[in-house]
Design a protein around this motif. Sequence first.
Motif, PDB file in Angstrom:
ATOM      1  N   UNK A 106     -57.173 -29.768 -46.461  1.00 45.20           N
ATOM      2  CA  UNK A 106     -56.308 -30.818 -47.003  1.00 45.20           C
ATOM      3  C   UNK A 106     -56.253 -30.690 -48.522  1.00 45.20           C
ATOM      4  N   UNK A 107     -55.547 -31.594 -49.173  1.00 51.07           N
ATOM      5  CA  UNK A 107     -55.417 -31.587 -50.625  1.00 51.07           C
ATOM      6  C   UNK A 107     -56.372 -32.555 -51.323  1.00 51.07           C
ATOM      7  N   UNK A 108     -57.255 -33.215 -50.558  1.00 54.71           N
ATOM      8  CA  UNK A 108     -58.195 -34.183 -51.122  1.00 54.71           C
ATOM      9  C   UNK A 108     -59.606 -33.881 -50.627  1.00 54.71           C
ATOM     10  N   UNK A 109     -60.591 -34.379 -51.363  1.00 58.32           N
ATOM     11  CA  UNK A 109     -61.980 -34.247 -50.919  1.00 58.32           C
ATOM     12  C   UNK A 109     -62.163 -34.985 -49.600  1.00 58.32           C
ATOM     13  N   UNK A 110     -62.957 -34.415 -48.693  1.00 61.42           N
ATOM     14  CA  UNK A 110     -63.213 -35.031 -47.394  1.00 61.42           C
ATOM     15  C   UNK A 110     -64.698 -35.081 -47.097  1.00 61.42           C
ATOM     16  N   UNK A 111     -65.098 -36.141 -46.425  1.00 56.72           N
ATOM     17  CA  UNK A 111     -66.393 -36.171 -45.763  1.00 56.72           C
ATOM     18  C   UNK A 111     -66.119 -35.717 -44.337  1.00 56.72           C
ATOM     19  N   UNK A 112     -66.932 -34.815 -43.820  1.00 50.62           N
ATOM     20  CA  UNK A 112     -66.722 -34.280 -42.475  1.00 50.62           C
ATOM     21  C   UNK A 112     -68.010 -34.456 -41.693  1.00 50.62           C
ATOM     22  N   UNK A 113     -67.883 -35.032 -40.493  1.00 51.39           N
ATOM     23  CA  UNK A 113     -69.028 -35.209 -39.606  1.00 51.39           C
ATOM     24  C   UNK A 113     -68.723 -34.488 -38.294  1.00 51.39           C
ATOM     25  N   UNK A 163     -68.665 -28.785 -29.023  1.00 49.57           N
ATOM     26  CA  UNK A 163     -68.300 -29.512 -30.238  1.00 49.57           C
ATOM     27  C   UNK A 163     -67.834 -30.868 -29.713  1.00 49.57           C
ATOM     28  N   UNK A 164     -68.708 -31.859 -29.801  1.00 50.79           N
ATOM     29  CA  UNK A 164     -68.410 -33.172 -29.236  1.00 50.79           C
ATOM     30  C   UNK A 164     -67.363 -33.923 -30.039  1.00 50.79           C
ATOM     31  N   UNK A 165     -67.457 -33.837 -31.371  1.00 54.10           N
ATOM     32  CA  UNK A 165     -66.460 -34.521 -32.202  1.00 54.10           C
ATOM     33  C   UNK A 165     -66.449 -33.955 -33.605  1.00 54.10           C
ATOM     34  N   UNK A 166     -65.308 -34.079 -34.248  1.00 54.54           N
ATOM     35  CA  UNK A 166     -65.136 -33.749 -35.659  1.00 54.54           C
ATOM     36  C   UNK A 166     -64.413 -34.931 -36.277  1.00 54.54           C
ATOM     37  N   UNK A 167     -65.063 -35.556 -37.249  1.00 50.16           N
ATOM     38  CA  UNK A 167     -64.478 -36.739 -37.895  1.00 50.16           C
ATOM     39  C   UNK A 167     -64.324 -36.443 -39.371  1.00 50.16           C
ATOM     40  N   UNK A 168     -63.089 -36.585 -39.860  1.00 52.39           N
ATOM     41  CA  UNK A 168     -62.798 -36.434 -41.292  1.00 52.39           C
ATOM     42  C   UNK A 168     -62.537 -37.815 -41.860  1.00 52.39           C
ATOM     43  N   UNK A 169     -63.211 -38.133 -42.958  1.00 51.40           N
ATOM     44  CA  UNK A 169     -62.978 -39.426 -43.607  1.00 51.40           C
ATOM     45  C   UNK A 169     -63.164 -39.328 -45.091  1.00 51.40           C
TER      46      UNK A 169
END
Length: 169
Positions: A106-113, A163-169
Amino acid sequence: MSTLSLHPRPPFWGAVLVATTLAVTGCSTSESRLPDSSVTTSDPAPSPATQSSEPGAPTTSAAGQEPSPVISYLGKTKVVKLGDTEVRATRDSIGFRVACNATNNTDVNLNIRVTVSIGNGTDWVQTTNFEFDQVAPGQIGRESVLMGDAYEGTLPDDPKLYIDSVINY
């Protein structure tokens, strides 16, 4: 007057939680189709909407659904890719070295879990979370852990990897 407790004991709820988790994630002895966000060692038969002419190529479901996971091998290392996330599992003498790489496209910083599970498909499954904070655009969050080192049984050479989940926030 004696009273009968209607509240189950905590071990009962633990067993219910484990059974529910195994049923939902597909960790069972049956070869049932798993949700698109889960991955198994055997490629489930794709539905007509997800068929691809090239084996091992990412497939997409009907409009609006995410791509199916892609499973490959790099020597004895099992590699699972789902979108911009890659998980690798390699067996060693004490467990599995599991590495996770999550790319920020993406074009912004992300927290990824990223939540990853590994198991033998019958009686053992272990889950871990990879937390990548403030991954810059175009950069990759990387982390590795040892999983399965406390398991008392025989570890599989080719584990079930999810891979149970990928969450970007």
